[in-house]
Design a protein around this motif. Structure first.
Motif, short mmCIF file in Angstrom:
data_model
loop_
_atom_site.label_atom_id
_atom_site.label_comp_id
_atom_site.label_asym_id
_atom_site.label_seq_id
_atom_site.Cartn_x
_atom_site.Cartn_y
_atom_site.Cartn_z
N VAL A 1 31.52 51.36 41.21
CA VAL A 1 30.45 50.09 42.06
C VAL A 1 29.86 50.94 42.52
CG1 VAL A 1 30.32 48.82 43.72
CG2 VAL A 1 32.49 48.60 42.39
N GLU A 2 28.06 50.73 42.65
CA GLU A 2 27.40 51.42 43.84
C GLU A 2 28.00 51.97 45.09
OE1 GLU A 2 22.95 51.19 45.23
OE2 GLU A 2 23.34 49.30 44.48
N GLN A 3 27.43 53.01 45.17
CA GLN A 3 28.40 54.10 46.53
C GLN A 3 27.91 54.01 47.51
OE1 GLN A 3 32.11 55.05 46.50
NE2 GLN A 3 31.46 53.46 44.76
N ASP A 4 28.26 53.87 48.70
CA ASP A 4 27.65 53.38 49.53
C ASP A 4 28.21 54.85 50.05
OD1 ASP A 4 26.05 53.29 52.46
OD2 ASP A 4 26.10 51.03 52.61
N PRO A 5 27.47 55.49 51.32
CA PRO A 5 29.21 56.36 51.62
C PRO A 5 28.84 56.21 53.32
CG PRO A 5 26.88 57.59 51.43
CD PRO A 5 27.05 56.38 50.63
N LYS A 6 27.70 55.27 53.78
CA LYS A 6 27.71 55.03 55.33
C LYS A 6 28.47 53.67 55.44
CE LYS A 6 24.02 57.23 56.95
NZ LYS A 6 21.85 57.42 56.95
N ALA A 7 29.56 52.54 54.52
CA ALA A 7 30.15 51.81 54.42
C ALA A 7 30.87 51.63 55.25
CB ALA A 7 30.09 51.15 52.92
N PRO A 8 31.16 50.87 55.80
CA PRO A 8 33.01 51.11 57.02
C PRO A 8 33.69 50.96 55.79
CG PRO A 8 31.57 48.81 57.29
CD PRO A 8 30.77 49.43 55.88
N LEU A 9 34.99 51.42 56.69
CA LEU A 9 36.27 50.97 56.06
C LEU A 9 37.01 49.53 56.52
CD1 LEU A 9 37.92 54.22 54.94
CD2 LEU A 9 36.73 53.19 53.08
N GLU A 10 36.89 48.92 55.28
CA GLU A 10 37.92 48.13 55.83
C GLU A 10 39.19 48.12 55.22
OE1 GLU A 10 38.88 43.06 55.23
OE2 GLU A 10 37.47 43.85 53.71
N LEU A 11 40.58 47.78 56.27
CA LEU A 11 42.37 48.92 56.25
C LEU A 11 42.86 47.56 56.06
CD1 LEU A 11 43.70 51.61 57.43
CD2 LEU A 11 43.74 49.34 57.73
N TRP A 12 43.69 46.99 55.40
CA TRP A 12 44.77 46.03 55.94
C TRP A 12 46.80 46.59 56.07
CZ3 TRP A 12 45.18 40.58 53.04
CH2 TRP A 12 43.26 39.93 52.90
N THR A 13 47.11 46.43 57.62
CA THR A 13 48.30 47.14 57.10
C THR A 13 48.87 45.94 57.88
OG1 THR A 13 49.07 48.13 58.74
CG2 THR A 13 47.68 47.29 59.83
N ARG A 14 50.03 46.63 56.57
CA ARG A 14 51.26 45.70 56.99
C ARG A 14 52.50 45.49 58.04
NH1 ARG A 14 54.77 43.45 51.94
NH2 ARG A 14 55.87 42.28 53.05
N THR A 15 52.09 44.48 59.16
CA THR A 15 53.03 44.62 60.48
C THR A 15 52.15 43.65 61.29
OG1 THR A 15 53.04 46.00 62.39
CG2 THR A 15 50.85 45.65 61.73
N LYS A 16 52.97 43.11 62.29
CA LYS A 16 52.78 41.69 62.92
C LYS A 16 50.86 42.01 64.00
CE LYS A 16 57.34 40.76 63.30
NZ LYS A 16 58.78 40.36 64.28
N GLU B 1 37.68 58.35 63.05
CA GLU B 1 36.37 57.82 63.35
C GLU B 1 35.56 58.49 63.92
OE1 GLU B 1 33.27 54.43 65.82
OE2 GLU B 1 35.41 54.10 64.61
N ALA B 2 36.68 59.61 64.86
CA ALA B 2 35.94 60.18 65.81
C ALA B 2 36.15 61.73 65.74
CB ALA B 2 36.83 60.27 67.07
N LYS B 3 37.08 62.46 64.69
CA LYS B 3 36.84 63.18 63.59
C LYS B 3 35.17 63.02 62.32
CE LYS B 3 39.41 66.72 61.23
NZ LYS B 3 40.03 67.01 62.13
N THR B 4 35.79 61.97 62.09
CA THR B 4 34.70 61.92 60.92
C THR B 4 33.07 61.38 60.90
OG1 THR B 4 35.71 60.14 59.56
CG2 THR B 4 35.94 62.63 59.27
N GLY B 5 33.36 60.35 62.14
CA GLY B 5 32.04 59.12 62.35
C GLY B 5 31.97 58.24 60.53
N GLN B 6 33.31 57.79 60.91
CA GLN B 6 33.53 57.35 59.06
C GLN B 6 34.32 55.74 60.04
OE1 GLN B 6 32.52 56.50 56.18
NE2 GLN B 6 33.43 54.35 56.20
N LYS B 7 33.15 54.63 60.29
CA LYS B 7 34.20 53.90 60.72
C LYS B 7 35.24 53.12 60.01
CE LYS B 7 32.30 50.47 63.47
NZ LYS B 7 32.44 51.81 64.69
N VAL B 8 35.98 52.12 60.54
CA VAL B 8 37.56 51.38 60.22
C VAL B 8 37.71 50.57 61.11
CG1 VAL B 8 39.97 51.63 59.27
CG2 VAL B 8 38.59 54.91 59.26
N GLU B 9 37.50 49.43 59.55
CA GLU B 9 38.16 48.03 60.48
C GLU B 9 40.01 47.78 60.03
OE1 GLU B 9 35.11 45.66 58.31
OE2 GLU B 9 33.43 47.23 59.83
#
Length: 441
Positions: A29-44, A61-69
């Protein structure tokens, strides 16, 4: 988030298919190094697990500047993930049980991991790293948290009986009988039992719990062969002996709580904290709860006594799965590297309840540097020395469910013949292994 994937329906799920690639290798897939990460976690949602994961993502995020949702999902997690797969729009990261590896690889929704692209992989405990390798030997996830089973004992009850913390199975049974017959809570009633057992068929709990006793006795659910395939093994002498011993706890000694065959973990947990059962084989995640409901002084944590073979107990954990089709694979790798780093592991362990790392998987992290409670070291030592994960096969769920159905039936109906029922079970397991293409017969 745009993803260019091609899919084909197979059975009940959507499976990624890419011409000229392995089932786990998505077309680039065409890569975008600024694209935020969508993270799913199995928890309530709204619970401590979600809070802990958001804290971990914020540190990254504080360490890398990379956003995670971060999105927390508990009910119907696999169904919702399959729906996103069918929509060709998978999240970038999934934090899920290590036991789900085989299924996720078979569905083609995770990509293979290059260890060289995830700094710190070489610092992982080998037992943990092995749990992320599929049957082909390739890595499809990065383990970030682990747990293993130890024995919780009502310390005040044990002291009243005058018996020691068990170091053999004979002592284990003796203590269970004492808890059942000697009125350890002193209320004058015959209402206590030696061992808490989640023996329900729901989600395969009976098998999940029994594995702690089966493996230590030298038994197997399925036995791996030299060619990497498997044979059913529940009717072997070792497995039959282990099953008879476990069944006798319910049918002969009668030290298991009434209704165990209908209980999954929530009601079983309640029997221990309500003073109805005196021992429980379980992971460290219940300690914060029991500390509040019972008090630290009321129970103790010790290793399980060895079985006929050794002291093997069930190990479990969570892995970072890098989903196929991400537009930011570099950030996927970077997040996984952070989570397993010394800093990330410690962030994940912080807090009394909102922690996402049960036991560290990084060799350089000592759990006692974050959790001063020595009981955590008991669990860490048990994991490193005796922990064993369920076999990594394309789909472990039907094996666990079939074995749970049989173990459940045996503790619910004391008139059933153990060898006969286990022989029937092996027939079912043989069919399951054949369906998955991993039978050695």
């Amino acid at each position: 988030m745009a993803r260019s994937l091609r899919w084909a329906a197979l059975g009940l799920g959507a499976v990624l298919v890419v011409a000229g690639c392995s089932t786990s290798g998505a077309a680039k897939v065409e890569q975008d190094p600024k694209a935020p990460l969508e993270l799913w976690t199995r928890t309530k949602p709204g619970g401590d697990g979600e809070k802990g994961m958001k804290k971990l993502a914020a540190a990254f995020e504080a360490k890398t500047g990379q956003k995670v949702e971060v999105t927390a999902i508990f009910d119907d997690f696999e169904t919702k993930l399959s729906q996103r797969a069918a929509q060709k729009d998978l999240p970038d990261i999934v934090m899920n049980d290590s036991a789900q590896l085989g299924s996720m690889v078979s569905e083609g929704i995770v990509r293979e991991v290059d260890p060289a692209a995830v700094p710190g992989t070489d610092q992982l405990i080998e037992t943990a790293l092995a749990s992320a390798r599929a049957g082909d030997g390739k890595l499809y996830g990065i383990p970030y948290s682990a747990q293993a089973s130890a024995l919780l004992i009502r310390k005040d009850w044990r002291q009243k009986t005058g018996l020691p913390a068990p170091k053999t199975l004979d002592q284990f049974v003796a203590l269970a009988k004492a808890f059942t017959t000697q009125d350890p809570d002193g209320n004058g009633k015959n209402d206590t039992f030696g061992l808490a057992v989640p023996g329900s068929t729901k989600r395969g709990y009976a098998s999940w719990y029994f594995s702690n006793f089966l493996w230590a006795a030298g038994g197997e659910f399925i036995a791996k062969q030299p060619d990497g395939k498997y044979k059913p093994a529940m009717s072997t002498p070792e497995s039959v002996a282990a099953t008879k011993w476990f069944r006798d706890l319910a049918c002969t000694s009668k030290v298991v709580q009434p209704g165990a065959a209908t209980m999954d973990t929530p009601p079983t947990n309640e029997t221990f904290e309500a003073g109805k059962t005196g021992m429980y084989v379980v992971g460290p995640y219940l300690m914060p709860r029991f500390d509040k409901s019972l008090g630290k002084d009321k129970y103790e944590v010790v290793p399980m006594p060895p079985g006929a073979k050794d002291s093997t107990v069930l190990a479990e954990g969570g892995s970072v799965y890098m989903m196929a089709g991400s537009a930011n694979e570099a950030a996927q790798n970077s997040f996984a590297a952070f989570v397993i780093s010394v800093e990330g592991q410690k962030v994940g362990m912080e807090g009394e309840a909102a922690f996402n790392v049960q036991l560290p998987v990084n060799k350089a992290v000592d759990v006692t540097t974050v959790r001063k409670d020595p009981r955590w070291k008991v669990y860490a030592d048990v994991y490193r020395d005796h922990g064993r994960y369920s076999p990594t096969i394309p789909n472990w769920t039907p094996v666990r469910q079939a074995t749970a159905d049989t173990i459940n039936a045996l503790i619910a109906d004391c008139g059933l013949d153990v060898p006969a029922e286990l022989t029937k079970l092996d027939g079912k397991l043989a069919e399951t292994l054949k369906q998955q293409g991993i039978d050695a017969s």
